[in-house]
Design a protein around this motif. Structure first.
Motif, mmCIF file in Angstrom:
data_model
loop_
_atom_site.group_PDB
_atom_site.id
_atom_site.type_symbol
_atom_site.label_atom_id
_atom_site.label_comp_id
_atom_site.label_asym_id
_atom_site.label_seq_id
_atom_site.Cartn_x
_atom_site.Cartn_y
_atom_site.Cartn_z
ATOM 1 N N GLY A 23 7.637 3.572 -2.727
ATOM 2 C CA GLY A 23 7.643 2.164 -2.349
ATOM 3 C C GLY A 23 6.513 1.752 -1.441
ATOM 4 O O GLY A 23 6.516 0.648 -0.917
ATOM 5 N N GLU A 24 5.534 2.627 -1.208
ATOM 6 C CA GLU A 24 4.417 2.286 -0.345
ATOM 7 C C GLU A 24 3.134 2.219 -1.151
ATOM 8 O O GLU A 24 2.982 2.897 -2.154
ATOM 9 N N THR A 25 2.201 1.389 -0.683
ATOM 10 C CA THR A 25 0.879 1.359 -1.291
ATOM 11 C C THR A 25 0.109 2.580 -0.824
ATOM 12 O O THR A 25 0.431 3.185 0.195
ATOM 13 N N LEU A 33 0.594 2.422 8.333
ATOM 14 C CA LEU A 33 0.570 1.058 8.835
ATOM 15 C C LEU A 33 1.694 0.245 8.214
ATOM 16 O O LEU A 33 2.103 0.492 7.083
ATOM 17 N N GLN A 34 2.171 -0.726 8.945
ATOM 18 C CA GLN A 34 3.047 -1.738 8.384
ATOM 19 C C GLN A 34 2.235 -3.021 8.325
ATOM 20 O O GLN A 34 2.028 -3.692 9.337
ATOM 21 N N LEU A 35 1.733 -3.327 7.153
ATOM 22 C CA LEU A 35 0.794 -4.423 6.985
ATOM 23 C C LEU A 35 1.529 -5.721 6.713
ATOM 24 O O LEU A 35 2.320 -5.820 5.781
ATOM 25 N N SER A 213 5.000 -3.522 -1.597
ATOM 26 C CA SER A 213 5.195 -2.382 -0.708
ATOM 27 C C SER A 213 6.456 -2.614 0.116
ATOM 28 O O SER A 213 7.071 -3.680 0.060
ATOM 29 N N LEU A 214 6.838 -1.624 0.908
ATOM 30 C CA LEU A 214 8.030 -1.766 1.744
ATOM 31 C C LEU A 214 7.868 -2.887 2.751
ATOM 32 O O LEU A 214 8.796 -3.647 3.009
ATOM 33 N N SER A 215 6.671 -2.991 3.344
ATOM 34 C CA SER A 215 6.464 -4.005 4.371
ATOM 35 C C SER A 215 6.180 -5.382 3.804
ATOM 36 O O SER A 215 6.391 -6.388 4.471
#
Length: 638
Positions: A23-25, A33-35, A213-215
């Protein structure tokens, strides 16, 4: 057209542009990072910087019909939509350059199809003088086959009854594959909830992608990153949007939407399955593979003996000149004149719809000479030249010499050499803005090139006086070019062996290594050059057009034996870009025909000034591989 954007939320996106397993880029995996992503208002602000005539949005809300599992469109506002829903925002920013009247986007037809399109149609669809090419494209797409099978890998025969005037089924893929010219688009095919998006085969128009992504679980597309796309902290440094966006791969992409729940998830009842489609036109597939049949002269001794060396050169140069002239003509005709430009026509004013990014080198001299042949004789031509070293920069010296040669060839033309003088320190106030334009490109070289292109496209400087070398403007009043179309020489070096690394590859591996290196250059030009260049030049309400990257020009060069295009057994300024030197001679430009290659960052001297400031000296910059060094706050390649 000057820019588009799309925001899709409420969908779990799978496939080649979907989320990866956890689930992340990739950027988030590397940096932890949480973008935080941009709002739709931020995206619109990024497009507004481009100086559009209009900017509009269209929003769709899609809900599931519980009885059938199908998706239906609800035209109401979000508060009126029960349960989970998909939200799609379409954004279109219009810079009207073709057609008798401006046509705002997004376009929506009676069937509910929606189009946002940034491009120009130079072939493939018939666009009459005065017609708007976006309307023509919308009509063509609206008449396409509506079968969902065309957006999947299904082998089932098409059952659609939609046919063109010749009784042949037309699909979205076939229609887009027929287009000639630069484009980036998003098309919503309402009947089957298919979202089409993509870029032309060479990537001449920018389109950036944010993978869910997750964020930030949204699926986003945009012509340019907004200045505040993302600001996160890493080691107390601001990390901009370089790790949030990526260049969308050239090609035709689709996303089919359905309401089946994804096993193991509870936050979404909608799935979007993406697919990258092959070009339907074999001529475009040829440009993708960039395979040349003849690249080693040792295998064609007998064939070459049938013609003299001079005959080979003449045939090759003549055929290239023919398609180049046609390419420039297509890109400089039917440019819509704004009312304020008509009002400015005075005795000392020459209407100037087109300018050339001009170093005075081989490529820009060819473009300027061909533009002179294609434009009406009473139109002016602006030659935009950037220098970070005033009159002593190599590009300034060659530009003045080039102007003299052009005036000799065409003395009645109203030529204006616009000298754009700049200092690196004066660009500091624009640095954040310029970083957002080059994003996701992320090196000092990218910033230097982007800055020089942005300054040239802005077109603010002093007009050179050919009589005494001074500035024509009284009291050095700044002249601002009104041209909204810019001719750029991108693609000439990649296709004609103009880079120093081409000579190195030839020395180490001969013709085979040279052909392989040139193929790599052409296959990555969309990612390394064209998206960045388009964003920087479009920022000020200008549109870059690339005559050397016309599909017909690329195909013509690819059909030529490599040794007729470049012969690196000969010295610099002779064997490199050999066929273009022959073209310059035919245009009456012997001075330009003998000039060596010089990249804009070196010819304008911005690279040297940047090296001194960032690394202390050119020597230190070379030791640090400044050309590939990342900008501060990036931390790693995007």
């Amino acid at each position: 057209m000057c820019g588009i954007a799309l925001s899709l939320s409420g969908v779990h996106v799978l496939g080649h542009v979907g989320v990866i397993a956890d689930g992340e880029t990739p950027a988030e995996q590397e940096t932890d990072l949480q973008l935080e992503g941009p709002s739709i208002a931020d995206v619109c602000e990024g497009l507004k910087r481009r100086g559009p005539d209009t900017l509009n949005t269209e929003t769709l809300y899609l809900t599931a019909v519980q009885s059938s599992g199908d998706i239906q469109i609800d035209a109401g506002v979000k508060d009126a939509v029960p349960g989970p829903c998909i939200k799609i925002d379409f954004v279109g920013a219009l810079l009207s350059l073709r057609g008798d009247r401006p046509v705002s986007q997004p376009l929506k037809d009676s069937a509910g199809n929606i189009l946002i399109y940034n491009g120009e149609i130079f072939g493939g669809l018939q666009v009459q003088p005065g017609e708007n090419d976006t309307l023509v494209l919308m009509a063509a797409l609206g008449s396409c086959c509506n079968c969902a099978c065309h957006a999947t890998s299904s082998d089932n025969p098409c059952a659609c009854t939609t046919q063109d005037t010749h009784g042949v089924h037309k699909t979205v893929q076939e229609t887009l594959s027929a287009l000639r010219g630069p484009w980036a688009l998003v098309y919503w095919q309402a009947k089957h909830q298919l979202l089409w998006f993509g870029r032309d085969v060479l990537g001449r128009r920018s389109l950036l992608l944010h993978r869910p992504s997750l964020s930030d679980p949204r699926f986003l597309l945009a012509s340019v990153a907004s200045a505040n796309s993302t600001v996160s902290k890493e080691n107390n440094q601001d990390v901009h949007s370089f790790q949030y966006w990526e260049e969308l791969q050239c090609g035709i992409h689709s996303m089919s939407l359905n309401s089946n729940k994804l096993q193991g998830t509870s936050n979404s009842s909608f799935i979007g399955l993406t697919q990258l489609h092959e070009w339907e036109d074999p001529r475009l597939r040829k440009l993708v593979t960039w395979d040349r049949q003849h690249f080693d002269p040792s295998n064609f001794t007998d064939t070459l003996s049938l013609k003299t060396f001079q005959q080979v050169k003449e045939d090759t140069a003549d055929s290239l000149l023919k398609v180049l002239r046609r390419s420039v003509e297509k890109r400089t005709s039917n440019i819509r004149k704004r009312q304020q430009e008509s009002d400015l026509l005075e005795e000392d004013y020459a209407y100037t719809p087109v300018a050339v990014l001009f170093s005075g080198g081989l490529d820009s001299m060819i473009l300027a000479a061909l533009l002179d042949e294609c434009l009406q004789p009473d139109y002016g031509i602006d030659l935009l030249n950037v220098s970070f070293e005033g009159p002593t920069a190599p590009d300034r010296i060659s530009a003045i010499a080039g102007l003299a040669e052009l005036e000799r060839v065409s003395p009645s033309r109203r030529w204006r050499l616009v000298k754009v003088d700049a200092e690196l320190s004066a660009m500091d106030s624009y640095r954040t803005h310029l970083r957002s334009l080059i994003c996701p490109s992320n090196t000092f070289m990218d910033l230097n090139i982007g800055t020089a292109l942005w300054l040239a496209a802005r077109g603010e400087g002093y007009v050179h006086n050919t009589q005494d070398g001074s500035d024509l403007n009284e009291d050095r009043a700044v002249y601002k070019s009104s041209a909204r179309v810019l001719l750029v020489g991108a693609g000439a070096d990649e296709q004609c062996g103009g880079y120093g690394r081409h000579r190195t590859k030839y020395r180490l591996g001969g013709w085979t290594a040279l052909q392989a290196e040139m193929r790599i250059d052409m296959q990555r030009i969309w990612k390394r050059n064209l998206g960045r260049d388009d964003r920087c030049m479009a920022d000020l309400g200008k549109e870059a057009r690339f005559p050397f990257l016309d599909e017909e020009v690329v195909e013509t060069l690819l059909d030529m034996p490599l040794w007729d295009i470049v012969d690196l057994r000969l010295p610099i300024g002779n064997g490199d870009k050999r066929v273009l030197r022959e073209v310059a001679m035919r245009l009456g430009l012997p001075g330009a025909a003998s000039l060596p290659k010089r990249a804009i960052q070196f010819g304008s001297r911005i690279a040297r000034e940047s090296n001194k400031r960032e690394f202390g000296s050119n020597r230190a910059a070379n030791q640090a591989s400044a050309g590939s060094a990342l900008l501060p706050g990036i931390g790693r390649s995007a």
